[in-house]
Design an enzyme around this catalytic site. Sequence first.
Site, PDB file in Angstrom:
ATOM      1  N   ASP A 204     -86.238 -28.795  22.960  1.00 29.53           N
ATOM      2  CA  ASP A 204     -86.178 -29.697  24.105  1.00 29.53           C
ATOM      3  C   ASP A 204     -87.095 -29.201  25.224  1.00 29.53           C
ATOM      4  O   ASP A 204     -87.914 -28.303  25.008  1.00 29.53           O
ATOM      5  CB  ASP A 204     -84.732 -29.834  24.587  1.00 29.53           C
ATOM      6  N   PRO A 212     -72.736 -22.171  33.670  1.00 26.30           N
ATOM      7  CA  PRO A 212     -71.480 -21.683  33.079  1.00 26.30           C
ATOM      8  C   PRO A 212     -71.176 -22.261  31.707  1.00 26.30           C
ATOM      9  O   PRO A 212     -70.502 -21.597  30.904  1.00 26.30           O
ATOM     10  CB  PRO A 212     -70.429 -22.130  34.106  1.00 26.30           C
ATOM     11  N   HIS A 238     -82.768 -32.504  30.672  1.00 27.42           N
ATOM     12  CA  HIS A 238     -82.620 -33.058  29.333  1.00 27.42           C
ATOM     13  C   HIS A 238     -82.025 -32.009  28.414  1.00 27.42           C
ATOM     14  O   HIS A 238     -80.918 -32.152  27.904  1.00 27.42           O
ATOM     15  CB  HIS A 238     -83.963 -33.571  28.801  1.00 27.42           C
ATOM     16  N   ASN A 252     -63.241 -22.511  30.468  1.00 27.78           N
ATOM     17  CA  ASN A 252     -63.892 -21.888  31.626  1.00 27.78           C
ATOM     18  C   ASN A 252     -63.556 -22.614  32.928  1.00 27.78           C
ATOM     19  O   ASN A 252     -64.210 -22.416  33.950  1.00 27.78           O
ATOM     20  CB  ASN A 252     -65.409 -21.821  31.436  1.00 27.78           C
ATOM     21  N   ASN A 351     -84.884 -44.971  21.778  1.00 23.39           N
ATOM     22  CA  ASN A 351     -84.314 -45.883  22.776  1.00 23.39           C
ATOM     23  C   ASN A 351     -85.179 -47.112  23.025  1.00 23.39           C
ATOM     24  O   ASN A 351     -85.205 -47.636  24.131  1.00 23.39           O
ATOM     25  CB  ASN A 351     -84.137 -45.139  24.107  1.00 23.39           C
ATOM     26  N   SER A 414     -80.611 -39.624  22.746  1.00 21.69           N
ATOM     27  CA  SER A 414     -80.676 -38.179  22.981  1.00 21.69           C
ATOM     28  C   SER A 414     -79.297 -37.578  23.172  1.00 21.69           C
ATOM     29  O   SER A 414     -79.070 -36.398  22.894  1.00 21.69           O
ATOM     30  CB  SER A 414     -81.506 -37.877  24.229  1.00 21.69           C
TER      31      SER A 414
END
Length: 462
Positions: A204, A212, A238, A252, A351, A414
């Site tokens: 990517d 985190p 992205h 978390n 897309n 995506s």
Amino acid sequence: MNTKPKFPFSYYIVLFFGFVLMVLFWIIVLKSWNNLNHNSFSNATNLSEVEYWQQEYMPEQIAQIIPIDTSKIITDSLNQRKIVADLVNIAIKSSPNSIAKFANDLKEKYPSDTYKIIYIDSVVNRLQVQLPEEDRINFKSEVKVKLDKYKLLVWDETLFDYVKTFNDPKLNDRSAGWYLKAININKAWEQTTGDKSITIAVIDNGFDLNHPELKGKAIKPYNVIDKSNNVSPSNTNHGTHVSSTIVANGNNNQGLVGVCPDCSFMPIKVEDQNGMMTNTYIIDAILYAIKNNADVINLSLGMQVPIGLNIPLQEQKEYINSNAKDEEEFWNDLFNYANEKNVTCVLAAGNSNIMTGFDPFQRASSTIKVGAINQNGEKADFSNFGSNTTIYAPGTNIYGAKPGNKYEVLEGTSMAAPIVSGFIGLIKSRNKNISSQEISRILNANSILKNNLKTLDIITSI
């Protein structure tokens, strides 16, 4: 009247032998000159590996990518793709082969100064040739034949782009975790939440590894542009979002959890300093992932196909069946290589609301192509579709990580592809050596036909 010879007979004997010696002399000289030229490369077969790298035809700076020359970008009249007209790339499939020795063999076959090796990389065993634009097509078709002792991948430098995402101010109105419920993820988590030995490569535009949701997750990060481990995020979020959908940390106390939170991930950045991506960057990344033992590769990427193409379906089918066959063959070859190494490649279908496979990158039967559905289980209005689409998954209103300890909602195929990549990560966590045929069977067993779309819905064991 008697006449005496002007010269004695011995004079003609000497003259004859002198002529013969002169002819022999020039034969020897010319033969030596030809041998010298002929052996200028063949003598190099006795060179050491270090000496191969020191040959004068090598680039001045090894493994340094040259930014794309935008003046050389053309639209290939045959395949209707934007390419760099004077570049061809070659990679050796088998790692033990020396790319430096291959460069020597290549120059022996193409000694002309108009064929220049402008890039070479021993990490993925690839080089790039700059050549006359008019020679590109013939060179691609003949180089494998001329150098048939190597198993090669050969391809044009085609411009790539990541599959665009779609933002909307009202996307936050819906529950952030709807897509996890939609695929019935708890059924899978009853069996496994992943395994650190399973690595999912994400190719990517960049990643915030300090977020985190991703902290402590990455192994073997790689930037294909500068060959470093700096995979810092792009200005456009992205890669961070895509990765968090797959492997976001659980427990978390913030954000959402990924589909396979206990798997590892391999971030591979493919955006250059100009914000551009080409197929070569993507191919280098795929080769890096394969050769560094990734189990799954997520490719939320695709070639630049104009959105809103008003092409009748029949013409789209004919194009897929008849056009861009050289690109199709190349991608088949590369993805089959991944499959041989037991690496599962998951692609975003695109897309553009056209048939999946209009982009030849999406035609290989060994890959999994993912379309997008909305919250009503219908095809998302932007999603590509058709028989080349393997499966559909949620792709609208997807909540995920954003660089800088932030979150945002994005949509696109995506966002659908990483949901399937994560599920395959769970499958491989149960059986690392599972075959691609068995993965297909499990995908089929965990999908339902809704609105005439085969949609991911985890209903049985994995």
